[in-house]
Design an enzyme around this catalytic site. Structure first.
Site, PDB file in Angstrom:
ATOM      1  N   ASN A   1      -8.262   8.333   6.106  1.00  0.00           N
ATOM      2  CA  ASN A   1      -7.379   7.717   5.117  1.00  0.00           C
ATOM      3  C   ASN A   1      -5.937   7.670   5.621  1.00  0.00           C
ATOM      4  O   ASN A   1      -5.469   8.585   6.292  1.00  0.00           O
ATOM      5  CB  ASN A   1      -7.438   8.481   3.800  1.00  0.00           C
ATOM      6  CG  ASN A   1      -8.836   8.446   3.204  1.00  0.00           C
ATOM      7  OD1 ASN A   1      -9.651   7.604   3.597  1.00  0.00           O
ATOM      8  ND2 ASN A   1      -9.121   9.347   2.297  1.00  0.00           N
TER       9      ASN A   1
ATOM     10  N   CYS B   1      15.328   3.655  19.415  1.00  0.00           N
ATOM     11  CA  CYS B   1      15.956   2.774  20.415  1.00  0.00           C
ATOM     12  C   CYS B   1      16.877   1.731  19.799  1.00  0.00           C
ATOM     13  O   CYS B   1      17.544   0.988  20.515  1.00  0.00           O
ATOM     14  CB  CYS B   1      14.880   2.090  21.272  1.00  0.00           C
ATOM     15  SG  CYS B   1      13.953   0.811  20.414  1.00  0.00           S
TER      16      CYS B   1
ATOM     17  N   CYS C   1      14.553   0.470  14.604  1.00  0.00           N
ATOM     18  CA  CYS C   1      13.931   1.668  15.172  1.00  0.00           C
ATOM     19  C   CYS C   1      14.964   2.794  15.263  1.00  0.00           C
ATOM     20  O   CYS C   1      16.057   2.606  15.814  1.00  0.00           O
ATOM     21  CB  CYS C   1      13.376   1.358  16.560  1.00  0.00           C
ATOM     22  SG  CYS C   1      12.777   2.843  17.416  1.00  0.00           S
TER      23      CYS C   1
ATOM     24  N   ASN D   1     -21.175  12.098  -1.092  1.00  0.00           N
ATOM     25  CA  ASN D   1     -20.741  10.702  -1.246  1.00  0.00           C
ATOM     26  C   ASN D   1     -21.302  10.136  -2.544  1.00  0.00           C
ATOM     27  O   ASN D   1     -22.314  10.620  -3.041  1.00  0.00           O
ATOM     28  CB  ASN D   1     -21.240   9.865  -0.057  1.00  0.00           C
ATOM     29  CG  ASN D   1     -20.401   8.615   0.168  1.00  0.00           C
ATOM     30  OD1 ASN D   1     -19.170   8.703   0.187  1.00  0.00           O
ATOM     31  ND2 ASN D   1     -21.038   7.477   0.347  1.00  0.00           N
ATOM     32  N   LEU D   2     -20.629   9.112  -3.053  1.00  0.00           N
ATOM     33  CA  LEU D   2     -21.072   8.528  -4.313  1.00  0.00           C
ATOM     34  C   LEU D   2     -22.508   8.032  -4.206  1.00  0.00           C
ATOM     35  O   LEU D   2     -23.321   8.239  -5.095  1.00  0.00           O
ATOM     36  CB  LEU D   2     -20.146   7.375  -4.716  1.00  0.00           C
ATOM     37  CG  LEU D   2     -20.287   6.843  -6.133  1.00  0.00           C
ATOM     38  CD1 LEU D   2     -20.059   7.939  -7.163  1.00  0.00           C
ATOM     39  CD2 LEU D   2     -19.309   5.697  -6.364  1.00  0.00           C
TER      40      LEU D   2
ATOM     41  N   ASP E   1      -3.494   7.254   3.321  1.00  0.00           N
ATOM     42  CA  ASP E   1      -2.655   7.797   2.247  1.00  0.00           C
ATOM     43  C   ASP E   1      -2.264   9.239   2.589  1.00  0.00           C
ATOM     44  O   ASP E   1      -2.721   9.803   3.591  1.00  0.00           O
ATOM     45  CB  ASP E   1      -3.365   7.701   0.879  1.00  0.00           C
ATOM     46  CG  ASP E   1      -4.614   8.575   0.780  1.00  0.00           C
ATOM     47  OD1 ASP E   1      -4.527   9.780   1.090  1.00  0.00           O
ATOM     48  OD2 ASP E   1      -5.677   8.067   0.381  1.00  0.00           O
TER      49      ASP E   1
ATOM     50  N   GLY F   1     -17.054  10.950   1.105  1.00  0.00           N
ATOM     51  CA  GLY F   1     -16.477   9.688   0.652  1.00  0.00           C
ATOM     52  C   GLY F   1     -16.256   8.659   1.740  1.00  0.00           C
ATOM     53  O   GLY F   1     -15.246   7.967   1.742  1.00  0.00           O
TER      54      GLY F   1
ATOM     55  N   HIS G   1      -6.768   7.628  11.637  1.00  0.00           N
ATOM     56  CA  HIS G   1      -6.459   6.196  11.551  1.00  0.00           C
ATOM     57  C   HIS G   1      -4.996   5.922  11.226  1.00  0.00           C
ATOM     58  O   HIS G   1      -4.654   4.834  10.784  1.00  0.00           O
ATOM     59  CB  HIS G   1      -7.374   5.523  10.507  1.00  0.00           C
ATOM     60  CG  HIS G   1      -8.800   5.376  10.956  1.00  0.00           C
ATOM     61  ND1 HIS G   1      -9.843   5.079  10.101  1.00  0.00           N
ATOM     62  CD2 HIS G   1      -9.373   5.503  12.185  1.00  0.00           C
ATOM     63  CE1 HIS G   1     -10.977   5.016  10.778  1.00  0.00           C
ATOM     64  NE2 HIS G   1     -10.725   5.277  12.039  1.00  0.00           N
TER      65      HIS G   1
ATOM     66  N   ARG H   1       0.857  -1.207   0.000  1.00  0.00           N
ATOM     67  CA  ARG H   1       0.000   0.000   0.000  1.00  0.00           C
ATOM     68  C   ARG H   1       0.891   1.254   0.000  1.00  0.00           C
ATOM     69  O   ARG H   1       0.618   2.230  -0.670  1.00  0.00           O
ATOM     70  CB  ARG H   1      -0.914   0.051   1.225  1.00  0.00           C
ATOM     71  CG  ARG H   1      -1.839  -1.138   1.445  1.00  0.00           C
ATOM     72  CD  ARG H   1      -3.083  -1.066   0.581  1.00  0.00           C
ATOM     73  NE  ARG H   1      -2.815  -1.419  -0.781  1.00  0.00           N
ATOM     74  CZ  ARG H   1      -2.503  -2.658  -1.213  1.00  0.00           C
ATOM     75  NH1 ARG H   1      -2.425  -3.656  -0.378  1.00  0.00           N
ATOM     76  NH2 ARG H   1      -2.254  -2.897  -2.481  1.00  0.00           N
TER      77      ARG H   1
END
Ligand code: OAD
Length: 234
Positions: free
Chosen positions: A93, A140, A137, A203-204, A95, A177, A110, A60
């Protein structure tokens, strides 16, 4: 209800990125890029099969390089630049198309594909391109302890205090959306309305919560959002 909105809160979901070529979560086949959501977006899935989950998010993340913000992202960035009242864009989202379009007053509730966090020290950091081979990381030095900084089902969304504060002061709440299937985001319309905000869905097709909005317009975000922003900015 207020005639002229001063404070705006906007919630976006996967539908705003659909015209950029990013898959939504609940497509016609009910799968997210070929996977059931619970097989890739839960802590249990990560515990069971970390390589599958890391590989899924690595893909992704890599796909971000091949997509661009669309007219809806650009219109929201223009609104952010030109709106003199308070404005908060809350996105579900993961992205980075809102920030690449130029939005600044933005929260990712999110998480973000481009960020990672360390299971050893809890430090959040920019993600390397891939995590599957066990990245180190930056804070650390632990190896193989980084996971995507994504809020999975059963985990607490980010920035909830700031979002609830903005919702309680909003004159206008606009949802763009999103299917209205995932809480707490799906409940924002009722929180905003309870504090006196006017509410609008773009929205669609009708979302699960469409009846909670004062007004709903249905069509592609790439058309509806620029129209709405143009009318708002005159
Ligand atoms: P969904 O996939 O559930 O819903 C996307 C919505 O966008 C649907 O209602 C579509 O009708 C609509 N849509 C599709 N194409 C559109 C377009 N071109 N213009 C406007 N709308 C369009 O995605 P979300 O509601 O974002 O969480 O899903 C919410 C959360 O569930 C996600 O953030 C993710 C997921 O599991 C986590 O990963 C924690």
């Amino acid at each position: 209800m207020h005639d002229k909105p001063g404070n705006i809160v906007i919630l976006t979901g996967a539908g705003i990125s659909a015209e950029s070529g990013v898959a939504t979560f609940r497509g016609p086949d009910g799968l997210w890029e070929g996977h059931r959501v619970e097989d890739v977006a839960t802590p249990e899935a990560f515990a069971r099969d970390p390589r599958l989950v890391q590989n899924f998010y690595d893909q992704r993340r890599a796909a971000l390089a091949g997509v661009e913000p669309n007219a809806a992202h650009l219109a929201l960035a223009r609104l952010d630049r030109e709106w003199s009242g308070d404005l908060l864009l809350v996105t579900q989202n993961v992205d980075d198309l809102h920030e690449r379009a130029g939005s600044r007053r933005l929260l990712h509730m999110h998480g973000e594909l481009r960020r990672a966090f360390c299971l050893s020290c809890d430090e959040r950091q920019d993600s390397p391109a891939t995590l599957i081979e066990g990245a180190t990381c930056a804070a650390c030095g632990a190896s193989e302890a980084l996971r995507p900084d994504i809020v999975w089902f059963g985990e607490m969304p980010y920035h909830m205090e700031r979002i609830e504060e903005a919702l309680s002061g909003a004159d206008l709440f606009v949802s763009i959306g999103t299917s209205g299937a995932v809480y707490p985001a799906a409940g924002f319309v009722r929180v905003a309305a309870a504090h006196g905000a006017r509410t609008l869905e773009l929205n669609l097709d009708p979302s699960e919560g469409t009846s909670f909005f004062d007004e709903a317009r249905h069509g592609p975000a790439g058309t509806l959002v620029p129209q709405w922003v143009d009318s708002l900015l005159g």
